[in-house]
Write a protein that holds these residues in place. Structure first.
Motif, mmCIF file in Angstrom:
data_model
loop_
_atom_site.group_PDB
_atom_site.id
_atom_site.type_symbol
_atom_site.label_atom_id
_atom_site.label_comp_id
_atom_site.label_asym_id
_atom_site.label_seq_id
_atom_site.Cartn_x
_atom_site.Cartn_y
_atom_site.Cartn_z
ATOM 1 N N UNK A 88 48.504 53.880 39.751
ATOM 2 C CA UNK A 88 49.593 53.072 39.197
ATOM 3 C C UNK A 88 50.218 52.285 40.334
ATOM 4 N N UNK A 89 50.312 50.974 40.159
ATOM 5 C CA UNK A 89 50.794 50.085 41.215
ATOM 6 C C UNK A 89 52.025 49.347 40.725
ATOM 7 N N UNK A 90 53.109 49.406 41.496
ATOM 8 C CA UNK A 90 54.267 48.566 41.207
ATOM 9 C C UNK A 90 53.900 47.138 41.582
ATOM 10 N N UNK A 91 54.184 46.192 40.708
ATOM 11 C CA UNK A 91 53.768 44.817 40.970
ATOM 12 C C UNK A 91 54.819 43.829 40.484
ATOM 13 N N UNK A 92 55.102 42.850 41.337
ATOM 14 C CA UNK A 92 55.966 41.735 40.935
ATOM 15 C C UNK A 92 55.160 40.695 40.169
ATOM 16 N N UNK A 93 53.900 40.525 40.572
ATOM 17 C CA UNK A 93 53.002 39.530 39.972
ATOM 18 C C UNK A 93 51.637 40.159 39.792
ATOM 19 N N UNK A 94 50.917 39.717 38.778
ATOM 20 C CA UNK A 94 49.553 40.170 38.531
ATOM 21 C C UNK A 94 48.688 38.938 38.331
ATOM 22 N N UNK A 95 47.690 38.787 39.187
ATOM 23 C CA UNK A 95 46.770 37.656 39.097
ATOM 24 C C UNK A 95 45.395 38.211 38.781
ATOM 25 N N UNK A 96 44.833 37.802 37.657
ATOM 26 C CA UNK A 96 43.518 38.267 37.247
ATOM 27 C C UNK A 96 42.487 37.221 37.630
ATOM 28 N N UNK A 97 41.457 37.641 38.329
ATOM 29 C CA UNK A 97 40.400 36.735 38.776
ATOM 30 C C UNK A 97 39.082 37.192 38.171
ATOM 31 N N UNK A 98 38.511 36.357 37.327
ATOM 32 C CA UNK A 98 37.291 36.747 36.642
ATOM 33 C C UNK A 98 36.037 36.220 37.313
ATOM 34 N N UNK A 99 36.182 35.205 38.161
ATOM 35 C CA UNK A 99 35.021 34.628 38.829
ATOM 36 C C UNK A 99 34.289 33.640 37.935
ATOM 37 N N UNK A 100 33.247 33.065 38.466
ATOM 38 C CA UNK A 100 32.451 32.106 37.713
ATOM 39 C C UNK A 100 31.087 31.981 38.342
ATOM 40 N N UNK A 101 30.187 31.377 37.622
ATOM 41 C CA UNK A 101 28.858 31.089 38.131
ATOM 42 C C UNK A 101 28.711 29.575 38.171
ATOM 43 N N UNK A 102 28.494 29.037 39.345
ATOM 44 C CA UNK A 102 28.415 27.585 39.517
ATOM 45 C C UNK A 102 27.058 27.081 39.035
ATOM 46 N N UNK A 103 27.069 26.247 38.000
ATOM 47 C CA UNK A 103 25.842 25.704 37.427
ATOM 48 C C UNK A 103 26.023 24.198 37.239
ATOM 49 N N UNK A 104 25.316 23.431 38.039
ATOM 50 C CA UNK A 104 25.396 21.967 37.945
ATOM 51 C C UNK A 104 24.072 21.386 37.469
ATOM 52 N N UNK A 105 23.353 22.128 36.644
ATOM 53 C CA UNK A 105 22.038 21.679 36.183
ATOM 54 C C UNK A 105 22.107 20.425 35.320
ATOM 55 N N UNK A 106 23.295 20.060 34.870
ATOM 56 C CA UNK A 106 23.445 18.840 34.077
ATOM 57 C C UNK A 106 23.438 17.588 34.952
ATOM 58 N N UNK A 107 23.511 17.748 36.264
ATOM 59 C CA UNK A 107 23.518 16.613 37.196
ATOM 60 C C UNK A 107 22.145 16.444 37.839
ATOM 61 N N UNK A 108 21.859 15.200 38.236
ATOM 62 C CA UNK A 108 20.641 14.962 39.019
ATOM 63 C C UNK A 108 20.753 15.763 40.317
ATOM 64 N N UNK A 109 19.651 16.321 40.773
ATOM 65 C CA UNK A 109 19.649 17.209 41.932
ATOM 66 C C UNK A 109 20.336 16.617 43.167
ATOM 67 N N UNK A 110 20.100 15.336 43.534
ATOM 68 C CA UNK A 110 20.784 14.802 44.727
ATOM 69 C C UNK A 110 22.307 14.792 44.588
#
Length: 102
Positions: free
Chosen positions: A47-69
């Protein structure tokens, strides 16, 4: 160790980084089981006393919709994989009308 964690794009968040380095902000990993008043209860029972709680879920970077260069100009390889290399994490460095949102 919290100080061993790496962050990208904190250059605009100098106060956050300073608080983290000074121990005024502490990072905790785990699942939140419940919020209880001004406390957070983690799945391990801590149990942690907290003034603020920031939830970070992350992401997977996918730029396959763009031309490779174009996609290659939009990312860089960091310590923890591919990261977006854009002004304010939005504007493509060479194509100012191409933005990443999400």
């Amino acid at each position: 160790n919290e100080k061993d964690m790496a962050f990208s794009n904190l250059k605009e968040h100098a106060a956050f980084r300073r608080y983290l380095e000074d121990g005024q902000i502490r990072l905790k990993a785990g699942s939140v089981v419940k919020l209880q008043g001004s406390s957070v209860v983690l799945s391990g029972g801590e149990e942690i006393l907290a003034d603020e709680l920031i939830l970070c879920t992350g992401y997977s970077l996918d730029l396959s919709c763009l031309a490779e260069p174009i996609a290659q100009e939009f990312v860089f390889e960091g310590n923890h994989g591919r990261n977006i290399d854009a002004y304010k994490l939005v504007m493509h460095p060479k194509h100012p009308t191409l933005c990443a949102l999400g």
